[in-house]
Structure formats: C-alpha cells, structure tokens
Design an enzyme around this catalytic site. Sequence first.
Site, mmCIF file in Angstrom:
data_model
loop_
_atom_site.group_PDB
_atom_site.id
_atom_site.type_symbol
_atom_site.label_atom_id
_atom_site.label_comp_id
_atom_site.label_asym_id
_atom_site.label_seq_id
_atom_site.Cartn_x
_atom_site.Cartn_y
_atom_site.Cartn_z
ATOM 1 C CG HIS A 21 -17.436 -13.313 6.499
ATOM 2 N ND1 HIS A 21 -18.514 -13.055 7.313
ATOM 3 C CD2 HIS A 21 -16.509 -12.380 6.797
ATOM 4 C CE1 HIS A 21 -18.230 -11.998 8.061
ATOM 5 N NE2 HIS A 21 -17.022 -11.571 7.772
ATOM 6 C CD GLU A 50 -15.491 -10.955 12.175
ATOM 7 O OE1 GLU A 50 -15.479 -11.567 11.101
ATOM 8 O OE2 GLU A 50 -14.487 -10.692 12.829
ATOM 9 C CD GLU A 59 -9.432 -12.976 -3.503
ATOM 10 O OE1 GLU A 59 -9.879 -11.821 -3.464
ATOM 11 O OE2 GLU A 59 -10.095 -13.999 -3.221
ATOM 12 N NE ARG A 87 -13.666 -12.647 9.294
ATOM 13 C CZ ARG A 87 -13.221 -11.852 8.332
ATOM 14 N NH1 ARG A 87 -12.716 -12.351 7.238
ATOM 15 N NH2 ARG A 87 -13.282 -10.550 8.470
ATOM 16 C CB ALA A 126 -8.643 -2.783 -14.490
ATOM 17 N N GLY A 127 -8.489 -4.446 -11.187
ATOM 18 C CA GLY A 127 -8.863 -4.233 -9.791
ATOM 19 C C GLY A 127 -7.710 -3.523 -9.104
ATOM 20 N N GLY A 128 -7.700 -3.552 -7.783
ATOM 21 C CA GLY A 128 -6.663 -2.837 -7.056
ATOM 22 C C GLY A 128 -5.264 -3.257 -7.478
ATOM 23 C CB ALA A 129 -3.641 -6.533 -7.819
ATOM 24 N N GLY A 130 -4.206 -4.747 -10.300
ATOM 25 C CA GLY A 130 -3.888 -4.416 -11.684
ATOM 26 C C GLY A 130 -3.623 -2.926 -11.863
ATOM 27 C CG LEU A 146 -8.160 -3.778 0.669
ATOM 28 C CD1 LEU A 146 -9.015 -2.650 1.260
ATOM 29 C CD2 LEU A 146 -8.535 -3.982 -0.794
ATOM 30 N NE ARG A 166 -8.387 -11.798 3.059
ATOM 31 C CZ ARG A 166 -9.181 -10.768 3.360
ATOM 32 N NH1 ARG A 166 -8.672 -9.627 3.775
ATOM 33 N NH2 ARG A 166 -10.490 -10.878 3.264
ATOM 34 C CG LEU A 199 -19.119 -9.551 4.592
ATOM 35 C CD1 LEU A 199 -18.800 -11.019 4.477
ATOM 36 C CD2 LEU A 199 -17.858 -8.731 4.444
ATOM 37 C CD GLN A 211 -10.788 -15.089 5.745
ATOM 38 O OE1 GLN A 211 -10.963 -14.050 5.110
ATOM 39 N NE2 GLN A 211 -9.891 -15.196 6.699
ATOM 40 C CG HIS A 236 -14.737 -13.238 2.718
ATOM 41 N ND1 HIS A 236 -15.504 -12.253 2.143
ATOM 42 C CD2 HIS A 236 -13.833 -12.601 3.496
ATOM 43 C CE1 HIS A 236 -15.076 -11.070 2.560
ATOM 44 N NE2 HIS A 236 -14.059 -11.247 3.361
ATOM 45 C CG PHE A 280 -9.705 -5.302 11.102
ATOM 46 C CD1 PHE A 280 -10.720 -4.375 11.195
ATOM 47 C CD2 PHE A 280 -9.652 -6.134 9.994
ATOM 48 C CE1 PHE A 280 -11.672 -4.271 10.193
ATOM 49 C CE2 PHE A 280 -10.602 -6.037 8.984
ATOM 50 C CZ PHE A 280 -11.609 -5.101 9.084
HETATM 51 C C1 LIG Z 1 -17.054 -8.401 0.471
HETATM 52 C C2 LIG Z 1 -15.557 -8.345 0.581
HETATM 53 C C3 LIG Z 1 -14.965 -7.570 1.573
HETATM 54 C C4 LIG Z 1 -13.572 -7.499 1.676
HETATM 55 N N1 LIG Z 1 -13.032 -6.697 2.638
HETATM 56 C C5 LIG Z 1 -11.676 -6.567 2.724
HETATM 57 C C6 LIG Z 1 -11.088 -5.706 3.678
HETATM 58 O O1 LIG Z 1 -11.769 -5.039 4.449
HETATM 59 N N2 LIG Z 1 -9.744 -5.589 3.723
HETATM 60 C C7 LIG Z 1 -8.955 -6.287 2.876
HETATM 61 O O2 LIG Z 1 -7.750 -6.125 2.973
HETATM 62 N N3 LIG Z 1 -9.479 -7.126 1.956
HETATM 63 C C8 LIG Z 1 -10.816 -7.285 1.854
HETATM 64 N N4 LIG Z 1 -11.360 -8.143 0.914
HETATM 65 C C9 LIG Z 1 -10.492 -8.844 -0.016
HETATM 66 C C10 LIG Z 1 -10.011 -7.940 -1.162
HETATM 67 O O3 LIG Z 1 -10.988 -6.984 -1.427
HETATM 68 C C11 LIG Z 1 -9.748 -8.691 -2.444
HETATM 69 O O4 LIG Z 1 -8.912 -9.727 -2.197
HETATM 70 C C12 LIG Z 1 -9.082 -7.794 -3.472
HETATM 71 O O5 LIG Z 1 -9.869 -6.665 -3.690
HETATM 72 C C13 LIG Z 1 -8.822 -8.459 -4.784
HETATM 73 O O6 LIG Z 1 -8.294 -7.500 -5.688
HETATM 74 P P1 LIG Z 1 -7.688 -7.881 -7.091
HETATM 75 O O7 LIG Z 1 -7.149 -6.635 -7.673
HETATM 76 O O8 LIG Z 1 -6.771 -8.997 -6.941
HETATM 77 O O9 LIG Z 1 -8.928 -8.399 -7.923
HETATM 78 P P2 LIG Z 1 -10.309 -7.752 -8.353
HETATM 79 O O10 LIG Z 1 -10.547 -6.454 -7.724
HETATM 80 O O11 LIG Z 1 -11.342 -8.798 -8.214
HETATM 81 O O12 LIG Z 1 -10.094 -7.449 -9.869
HETATM 82 C C14 LIG Z 1 -10.035 -8.446 -10.846
HETATM 83 C C15 LIG Z 1 -9.888 -7.778 -12.176
HETATM 84 O O13 LIG Z 1 -9.539 -8.722 -13.136
HETATM 85 C C16 LIG Z 1 -10.358 -8.589 -14.259
HETATM 86 N N5 LIG Z 1 -10.435 -9.895 -14.903
HETATM 87 C C17 LIG Z 1 -10.725 -11.078 -14.340
HETATM 88 N N6 LIG Z 1 -10.688 -12.046 -15.252
HETATM 89 C C18 LIG Z 1 -10.336 -11.470 -16.417
HETATM 90 C C19 LIG Z 1 -10.140 -11.953 -17.733
HETATM 91 N N7 LIG Z 1 -10.288 -13.244 -18.063
HETATM 92 N N8 LIG Z 1 -9.804 -11.074 -18.697
HETATM 93 C C20 LIG Z 1 -9.676 -9.759 -18.411
HETATM 94 N N9 LIG Z 1 -9.838 -9.264 -17.187
HETATM 95 C C21 LIG Z 1 -10.175 -10.114 -16.207
HETATM 96 C C22 LIG Z 1 -11.630 -8.044 -13.743
HETATM 97 O O14 LIG Z 1 -12.297 -7.331 -14.737
HETATM 98 C C23 LIG Z 1 -11.162 -7.127 -12.642
HETATM 99 O O15 LIG Z 1 -10.857 -5.869 -13.186
HETATM 100 C C24 LIG Z 1 -12.752 -8.241 0.801
HETATM 101 C C25 LIG Z 1 -13.341 -9.016 -0.189
HETATM 102 C C26 LIG Z 1 -14.728 -9.100 -0.300
HETATM 103 C C27 LIG Z 1 -15.325 -9.952 -1.348
#
Ligand SMILES: Cc1cc2nc3c(=O)[nH]c(=O)nc-3n(C[C@H](O)[C@H](O)[C@H](O)COP(=O)(O)OP(=O)(O)OC[C@H]3O[C@@H](n4cnc5c(N)ncnc54)[C@H](O)[C@@H]3O)c2cc1C
Lengths: 143, 612, 121, 289
Positions: free
Chosen positions: B235, B248, B370, B281, B11-15, B387, B381, B245, B233, B346, B113
């Site tokens: 950092h 930069e 991701e 980087r 349930a991150g951004g993608a989910g 995002l 990347r 982090l 990647q 990173h 950027f």
């Molecule tokens: C410090 C930092 C700064 C960043 N800054 C930027 C930026 O400025 N711009 C940009 O475009 N990108 C940036 N990124 C990259 C970007 O934030 C990530 O790639 C992106 O948020 C990943 O989102 P996601 O939805 O794929 O995963 P996540 O947000 O990591 O969500 C993963 C989800 O999966 C769930 N999950 C995982 N495993 C399981 C399991 N086995 N069972 C059930 N649930 C599970 C977790 O609970 C969570 O809800 C940054 C990353 C970091 C670390």
Amino acid sequence: MSQSYNRGLIEDFGRWKEFSAGMWAWIFHKFTGWMLIGYLFTHIAVLSTSIGGAQGETTMVDGEAVNIYTATLQGLEGLFLVRLLEVGLLAVAVFHILNGLRLLMIDLGVGLDAQDKSFYASLVLTGAITVASVPTFLTGVSV
Amino acid sequence: MYEHDVIVVGAGGAGLRAAIAAHEAGADVAMVSKLHPVRSHTGAAEGGINAALREGDDWELHAYDTMKGSDYLADAPAVETLTQNSPEETINLEHWGMPFSREDDGRVSQRPFGGLSFPRTTYAGAETGHHLLHVMYEQVVKRGIQVYDEWYVMDLVTTDEPDPNDRECHGVVGYDVQSGKIEGFKAHDGVILATGGPGQAFDHTTNAVSCTGDGHAMAYRAGAPLEDMEFIQFHPTSLPSTGVLISEGVRGEGGILYNNEGERFMFEHGYANNDGELASRDVVARAELTEVNEGRGVNDEYVHLDMRHLGEERIMDRLENILHLAEDFEGVDGLIEPMPVKPGQHYAMGGIEVDEHGQTCVDGLYAAGECACVSVHGGNRLGGNALPELIVFGKRAGRHAAGDDLGEPEIKTGYGDDVEDETDTELPVAPGKAGLDTTGSVAADGGVTAEADGILERSVEAAREHVDSLIEKEDGVQHAEIRAKLQRAMTDYVNVFRTGDGIRKALKIIRECRQEYQNVYVDDPSRTFNTDLQQTIETRNLIDVAETIALGALVRNEFRGAHWRQENQTRDDENWLKHTLISWDDGEPSIFYRPVILDGENKTYEPKERSY
Amino acid sequence: MAERYSSFTPGGTGWFLQRITAAFLVVVLAFHFFLLHFVNHAYEVTFMGTQARMENVGYFLTMVLFLITATFHGVNGVYNALVNQGLEGTQKKAVLGVLVVAALALVGQGTYVALTMAGMI
Amino acid sequence: MSTQQAEPESQEAPKDPEMQGAESPAAEKQKGGGMVDQTSTDASELEGETVHIKVFRYDPEVEAKQEPRFDDFHVPFEKGMTVLDAVMYARDEYDSSLTFRHSCRQAVCGSDAFFVNGKQRLGCKTQIADLEQPVRIEPLPHQEVVKDLVVDMDHFYDQMHTVEPYFQQEDLPDGELEEQRQSRENREKVKMSTRCIWCGACMSSCNIAAGDNEYLGPAAINKAYRFAMDEREDEEIKEHRLRILEQEHGVWRCQTQFSCTEVCPKDIPLTEHIQELKREAVKKNLKFW
Ligand SMILES: Cc1cc2nc3c(=O)[nH]c(=O)nc-3n(C[C@H](O)[C@H](O)[C@H](O)COP(=O)(O)OP(=O)(O)OC[C@H]3O[C@@H](n4cnc5c(N)ncnc54)[C@H](O)[C@@H]3O)c2cc1C
Ligand code: HEM
Ligand code: SF4
Ligand code: F3S
Ligand code: FES
C-alpha cells in the site's frame, strides 16, 4: 494461572493525586452526605430538648430561669466552636446541594460533556457562598 | 489432550465463520487462537465487503472485475463461488446485527471502490472489519462454541506418507501462553487453518504483530503447497513508524505527494503523467520507492503526503479520521505539516493451496482466509474482496469439515498430473535444507501410518522437548535479531521493486537466518506468558514463509499484478498463466506450476490489458 | 449473572426515590437554612419562636415531610454507599435492619419533637 | 551474542553487553533487568535523545521477579514514538523477557491498555512525547497481574458475556437477500457504542468496578446499550435486556464517576449510555405503578 498479590497503592485509593474530577466529586458527595445525615441525627437530638421546653422546664442561665429549649439552643449558639461548625455545615450542605443538582442533571443526561466544569463550578460556588455567609454566622457571638 | 470434531486454528473473520458453519452443520467444534478472537487483525479492515446486492449489479459483473483485477491469475471457479455467495453471506451478517451504514430507506449502503464497475462495496463506517469481527464473535458466544484463547498452535499432527496427497491431518499441538502447558488437540473430522496473513515477514507492514504466517508454515511443513506467494500487495500510503494505513481517500480528495526537494514527483519525474497521485496502488508505491532509492526521500525513508492546501474545513469534513491517525500514531498534525508516508506490505494474495471447499491436498486439513489461496485474488487483490473471501470460504471450509456434501471441487490441489515442474531458474542457494527440524518435523515419523492418538502424543512430546530445549539453552542468538534481519532483507530486496539479483541476495540472507536460527535461545526462563518463546517460534515460521515469497518472486520472471520484475517488465501470458506452487519436500522446497483456470460457469475470461 | 427477574427491582426504585427526594430536598433545605440562619438568626431562636412557626399547619407538615424525605434520602444513601463497598449476605441484611430501625427512630422522635413544638402534645 | 556484531542489516542499537540469562537473579536485577547504562544509549545516532521509561516487572515464577519492581529503560527517541514502540524497543534490544500484550499497533485490537503515568491508555495510541518523564508504565489496576504488564482479562470477558452480547432478533425478513431496515438516525444512535474494542481500560478505571466484582462495568453495559438501542431488535428483547441491566449489580452501581468515559480510547460516551439505560429502566418500571 494468574497470581494475585498486593500491588499496594495501585489497587486502592492511595492514588488520589491521579483522581479525576468525577472521582473527586463522588468522594466529596459521599463525605458531605454522611456529614448531613450525621447532623440530622444530632439535630433532632438537640431539638428534643423542646419536649422539656414544652412542659415548661427551665434551666438557670445567668441567674435567670430560661426555657430549657431556648437555653440549650442559645447556649450552643453562644459558642464560637458551634458557630464555626455551622459554617462548616453550610459549606457541606451547599456543596451537597450544588453537586446534587449536578448529579441530577447528569441523571437526566444534561451537560455530560461539562461534568468536570460543573464540578469545579460547584466547588467555587460553595466556597463563595460560605465566605459570604461568614459575617451572618459570626455576628453576636460571645466568645 | 482435548478432543473435538473440528478444530479451527485462528479466530479472525475466516476462523469465526468456519466455526459457526461447522457448528451449524452439527459438529462439535472448538477454536484455538493465539489471540482472543476480538484481537484478530480482521478488526483493522476499514473499507468494506464487495457484494452484488443491488439492481443493475450481478455476480457476473463482480466476477469479471475480480478476474480483471487479478491480472488473470485467479481461478474462475473460485472467483465465481465468491461472487455468487457474497451477497447472501453479507446479508447474513446484517441478520446477525452488523451495524452497516445505511441509506435513507434503511437499506445497507454501498460505495464505489477501486477496480469495481459498480458501487458494490458494503461498509460499516470506516471500520467494517471491526464490526465484522465482533458480530461473528458475538455469534460464537451465542452458540456457546468453545474457544481456547491465547493458545498458540505450534504444529499440525499429520501422518507421514511420502506423498502429501496420502497424508491425513489428525489435530494440532497447542501451547497455552498463560501457563506454558503444551497439549494435543485431536480433531476427528478436520483441522481448519485460519491464521491470517504473513505481513511480519516484512519490516514495514499494515499487518499486526501477530501476522506471522504460522498457518502457512505449518501447512507447508505438513506437505501442503503454498501458492502464488510472490504476490504481495503494497500500500503506497502507510505511516513510516507504525505502518498504520492512511486511506486512499486523502489522494482521492486531492492530497499531493512530494519528495524532499518539494517536487510533485508523480508528475515531475513522469511516473504517471495523467493520473499523478491517483494512479493505481502499485504504480504509486514504486514511484515513492524510486524517489527514496535515488536519494530524494525525506530522511532517506519516506515521502510527504500533503493535504494542507485542501483547507481545514474540507479536511475536517471528509478526512477527519486521517488527522487523528497522523496525530496519534505519528505525532504529526496534518493541518500544519505534511504527513510522512511510505509503501507498506499490506496483503498476501497467495497462501496455502486449497480448492473451493477449503481443502488442501492433505486429508482433513483445510485453510481459509488470508492464509489460504483458493485463488480469488490472483496477482492482485481488489479492495473489498478479502472480507467476502473470509465469510464465503470460511463457511464452506467449516461445512465441509463438518461433513456437509458440497459436491466435487473443480480446483485441484497438491502435486499431480496437471502440474509442470520448475526447471528453468537457477537458485542461488539450496534453500531450506539448513536448520529444518527445529520443531521436529511433523511429517517424519518412520514411514508407517500410525494411529491418530499415537502421532498426537508423539507430536506433543516433540513439541515439549523443543520448547524445553529453547528455554534451557543458556545463550546463543535471540530471535529478535534474526527477525529484524529477515524483515530488512525482505523489505530491501523483495519489496515493490524486484530484481533477480536482489532476490538472490535476499535468499542468501534468509538462508543465513536459517543457520543462525539453529543457535537461537529464549532468554526468559518463565513458563508464564513467555512471549519471548512464542515469538521465537513465530520467527522460525517467518523464515519459512519469507523463503517461499522470495522463491516465488525469483522464478516468476514477468510483471503481473503486484509482482514487478526489472528484467521483464511486461505481462507474459504466453508462459505465465500459471500458479507458482512451492511445497516442502523432505526439508527442501520444490517448485512446480499449475495452470490457471479461466473457464467460468458461463464464459471464459480472456486475458485483456489491465487498464483503468 | 441474572438472578433476579422481577419487574420490581429494588435497585431501580431506590435510585429513583433517591433522586426524587433529592429534588424535593433542594427546595426545603434551602428554605430551612435560609429561614433559620438568615431570616431568623439561629442564636436568637427561642422556644416561643419555634412554637409560633410550628403552629402553622403548612410549616409543620413541610417540616415533617422534610424530616421523612431527608431521613429516607440520607439513610438510603448510606445504605447504597455501604452496598457499593461490597456489603454482602447477612452483613448486608443486618446493616439494612439497623438502618431501618435508626431511620424509624429518627422519624419517630423527630415527629414527636415537632408535635411538642407545635404544642399538640 | 557478541558473535553477531558485524551484521550489516541489524539495526544499530545498543545491545546491553551484560545481558544475562535470568538464572543469575542478582546480576539480572542489576544489569540485565533493564538498568541500561546511559552512556551506551548516548552512542546511538538517534539525535542522542532518549526517553526514560519505568516499567513494572513481576513474574510469579522467576525468583528475581517475584517481588514486584520497576525497571528503568532509556530508549532512543524517534519522532512519532508511541508508548508501545518504546516498550517494544526495550524488549527487543534490552530485555527479551519484558512481557506485554500487543498486536495491531493501530488501536483496533485492544490488547495494550496499560496504566501510563497514572491513567489507563492504549500504548499504541499514546505519543510518548506528550508524557512527562520518566514515563511510568504499569499493568491495568484492579485486575490480577499475570506477568509484567499482562493482566488477567477473564473477569472482563465474563462480564462482557453476561449481558448476552449478541443480536437476538428471531423474526427476519423473508428471502435470503432481504435485509432488515434500520434508519440512519438509529444507526447513528448506536454508532459510538459499537466501537468498543474490549480493551478493558474503562473497567480498570472505575472505582465501583474495583470494589464490586459483580458490577457489570461500563464496557459490558455499553455492549448491552448497543443492542438495547438497536431498533432492529423487538421490544420484548429490549425488556429482557433491561432486566439483566437493572439487577443489583447492573446499572445502579454506576456512580457517574466518568473515569470510564475519560479513559476510553474510542471516545465512547460510556457514562451517557449508562445513564440513558438507568432512565429507560425507570421508565419501564413506572409503567407498572
Ligand atoms: C489495515 C488493513 C485494512 C484492510 N482493509 C480491507 C478492506 O477494506 N476490505 C477487505 O476486504 N479486506 C481488507 N483487508 C484485508 C483483510 O482484512 C484481511 O485479509 C483479513 O481480515 C484476514 O482475516 P483472517 O481471518 O484470514 O485472519 P486474521 O483476522 O488475521 O486472524 C488470524 C487469526 O489466527 C490466529 N492465529 C495466527 N497464528 C496462530 C497460531 N499459530 N496459533 C493459534 N492461532 C493463530 C490469530 O490469533 C487470529 O485470531 C485489510 C487489511 C489490513 C491490514
Ligand atoms: C438538599 C438537597 C440535596 C440534594 C440535591 C441531594 C442529592 C443527592 C443525590 C443525587 C445523592 C445520590 C448520589 C448517588 O447515588 O450517586 C445523594 C446522596 C446522599 N445524600 Fe443527599 N442530597 C440533598 C440533601 C441531603 C440531606 C439533607 C442529607 C442528609 C440527611 C443527605 C444525605 C445524603 C447521603 C448520606 C447520601 C449518600 C452519599 C453516598 O453515596 O455515600 N442529602 N444526595
Ligand atoms: S468501552 Fe472503551 S475503554 Fe471500555 S473496553 Fe470498550 S474501548 Fe475499551
Ligand atoms: S467510572 Fe464507573 S461509576 Fe460509572 S461513570 Fe464510569 S462506570
Ligand atoms: S496494539 Fe492493538 S490496540 Fe494497541
């Protein structure tokens, strides 16, 4: 699935040592408020002697017939304990007023950043005013 | 057993985006996540979202920048889908109330950027990810979408045809962290993996403790290939103790890097004679590590980033949040002492191989975010491109899973006619083999396509037995030990610097870890919130994922994007304009390649020298 | 959650009146204390003196208003405090009833007393 | 475990040799339960300094932990160590059953609010060197304990959901790529309120919330503030939001104790926001008089 059980003092006010200014202010304000309303009831009760007083009732003080209202009030005022309680009442009232003003300011959104300082200020001022008024309160007391 | 049309794992951004899209397409959708949605690591993203919104900018420029940034290892159809849809999706977030930073005229702000030819990074202060995550969770609440939070997904429920392309995914097996209950989740229409990055494969990362590559490992075991896993990647400026982090911006404002001898090594040791600290980087990260490896690191671990000479006024004005970060997480006052920094893992450019609709080669199995690799990032990347990937491809996966027709995908998935098998590289150990069936391989069920219900029940049963055995086992190795060893190996040998020998060492250690894992046990006997158990299962996933990273790094003998090889420090377009794919085949990884797609809608992206 | 959707919310009104009465009380209470402890010492108070003051209509009205606001402020304060401590349902209604009766009695008795002092009864 | 001694890569940290499975509760309580021998810790190369932490332990399911207690751990100190680092070390090296939530390690996920030395703090954002020792680490007060430092957050989430925490503007600009306008000042006004990470520290620190389970609590009210003050939402929606807030268990419950504001790791001026909403509600009601 979570279980509840008594975590003892964590849950209640036993952690008073860890209270912050705002919590103390709250507790003191409550306390003083209750004291004041309690006093108001007593006050009216005592003043009720004026009903008799107005009808010319008297009571004997030092062999003299004195208006019962005057006698009651002066009799009470003659007691050291009452005088002491009065000082306490003043302290309570002054704190409640000062902190009440502080709360009113907070309600208006003024000086929120200094809320702890204003609480300490209320305390200090209350102390000062109370001490300063002690002579006035204790004059003429016949123990 | 729980039943829904679409199950979103993570349930991150993608989910979140996928769930909303599936819901809007009319599906009964549920999210299953090991963390409550707002705890997801998307919340950590700071920089922004790239979207061509303004006059003078357009999606084609964005696509061009992205292809170039990827070092020509991104697939053009994916990149163009991303850049065409990002503006609409970004504005959609605004319509949902996202508090973007604003211009004087009230429109959303954009900033420049790295690697972008136009200031198109749309941002909300220095906490864009936080707002993105919360805004989308709010929409999930608004729509009343079911969320099973603190449910850990252990495995996928997939049929077991020999060829992964014939398999079907019918659901997942979940484990309720609070109660210890293990249940099946049946998905009528599709399972979408959105489990985020695998940063915990390294011992120093900007990623959360929860970024354990679970989705990668589950998909991998179900037969979907992992793509371009070697592209990680790093950092250059993360705090040594936590990996937090340091943006930069500090170097941008004039911060200087020193080694333990007080040398400004970027110049004095000739890493970047022109740009110094402001080199890209990967260059800075490699320079820092060289210093440490050659004994010039502070405490043999990190270098110093000094901004004191900028003066208190300027620091307070522009870099105030950096002061707080250094103070809160490292106990260092940036005004009176230099800040310790070192390279940290990173972002993972690679992931589960999917097409533009988020589909893997396994029917009904999707991936987004991701953990997926549609290949928009290729070898590297660009900041601000992750995002938009979440919202664009999250949405597409959600819609497709719910049955919306998105047309024929241009990107192919799975093992097929268009791939080329790896034949050249000699592997130091036969990877994988040992210790494979700790979770009862989902895809091994006797050869017949069973009824969905039947497999679901069997998978749940297998998971229960597995958990029981872990908890009942009285002694053995604890996962923390294995995890620490794995992470060290990855950081020592598959880090910024990669040599064939080093990677081989890493593979050997990974294999040791796999063997030790055979003997793993969970000390905590409780079923209530047993994080020991959860982490033990995660560690197993990390082993699988780490192995694919190392394998990819070993076979790709060139220098492209974030992947550097000592033996061949140039980009080799002749041989390597292709994706590395690793799939799990009866417990043994097999490696193959698929050519990169450089033909876009209107033009072909010719590989050029990547210089800025 | 949202169980009451009327624009007249007792919570808000009570809160507001508590502040308004407080602001009024600051002035009168200070005046009262000052007058009866510092200007006229309490131990010298006699029925005659009291009567003299009370016969002034302005003073009389101020004191009655003082009584009413103080009673409202005090009783409402007590009620809020009890509600905050989690008073619910019938208990809450009962407490409210008792407090209202007590408040009315206090104001009634007080006004009566004031009238006698003023010699009006 | 003894077979793993000779590993080159494993961190040279003292392992508790007596570590027992919890099936022998008595032994566990004395040794495995975290009473780590001081001398074995001294042997570590880490400057010889250790931090003494006392961690609350409770597990309804494990006999030895049914009676809540505190366990002592002595953790080797490193510069920059946070409270979260310390409990993670204790878990990984001494007692793997030590349970707490954590994820981001950078104060954005809001998982690790604990009650540390008598105050609600985020474990990952609290430098251990700044605290008096022994550092007492407990689960958040006023919430039910699930196990060790893990509390049940459901009630907190319910309160957050009660205020309809989502943008409700239906009238949007025409055209997909047309954004709603928002002035910089307005964004600035809601900025702090949008930073909430749902850690629950404020709610746990508030005496009123502790006594009144229906009180919305500072975090939820702040969430409502975030929308009510956002000029992109229409007046009617704001009124609707105020109606939710001015119910009996809404803003009026707040007694301006300020503890919420003091503990908020994101420095959100919660009391200020609550007070502003009270005034807004009064203003709105005055119109009807
Ligand atoms: C410090 C930092 C700064 C960043 N800054 C930027 C930026 O400025 N711009 C940009 O475009 N990108 C940036 N990124 C990259 C970007 O934030 C990530 O790639 C992106 O948020 C990943 O989102 P996601 O939805 O794929 O995963 P996540 O947000 O990591 O969500 C993963 C989800 O999966 C769930 N999950 C995982 N495993 C399981 C399991 N086995 N069972 C059930 N649930 C599970 C977790 O609970 C969570 O809800 C940054 C990353 C970091 C670390
Ligand atoms: C003279 C100036 C006074 C001021 C400025 C004042 C101010 C206040 C304020 C602002 C409150 C509300 C606190 C809150 O809801 O957070 C309050 C509560 C209260 N006041 Fe006063 N007050 C005054 C006089 C009095 C008097 C004369 C009495 C007694 C009759 C009194 C009794 C109370 C009581 C009982 C409470 C409730 C306390 C509680 O919360 O338990 N006050 N006061
Ligand atoms: S308002 Fe502050 S303390 Fe309360 S939940 Fe949000 S971040 Fe935590
Ligand atoms: S602590 Fe509670 S009383 Fe109000 S100011 Fe904060 S909500
Ligand atoms: S671990 Fe995420 S807030 Fe502390």
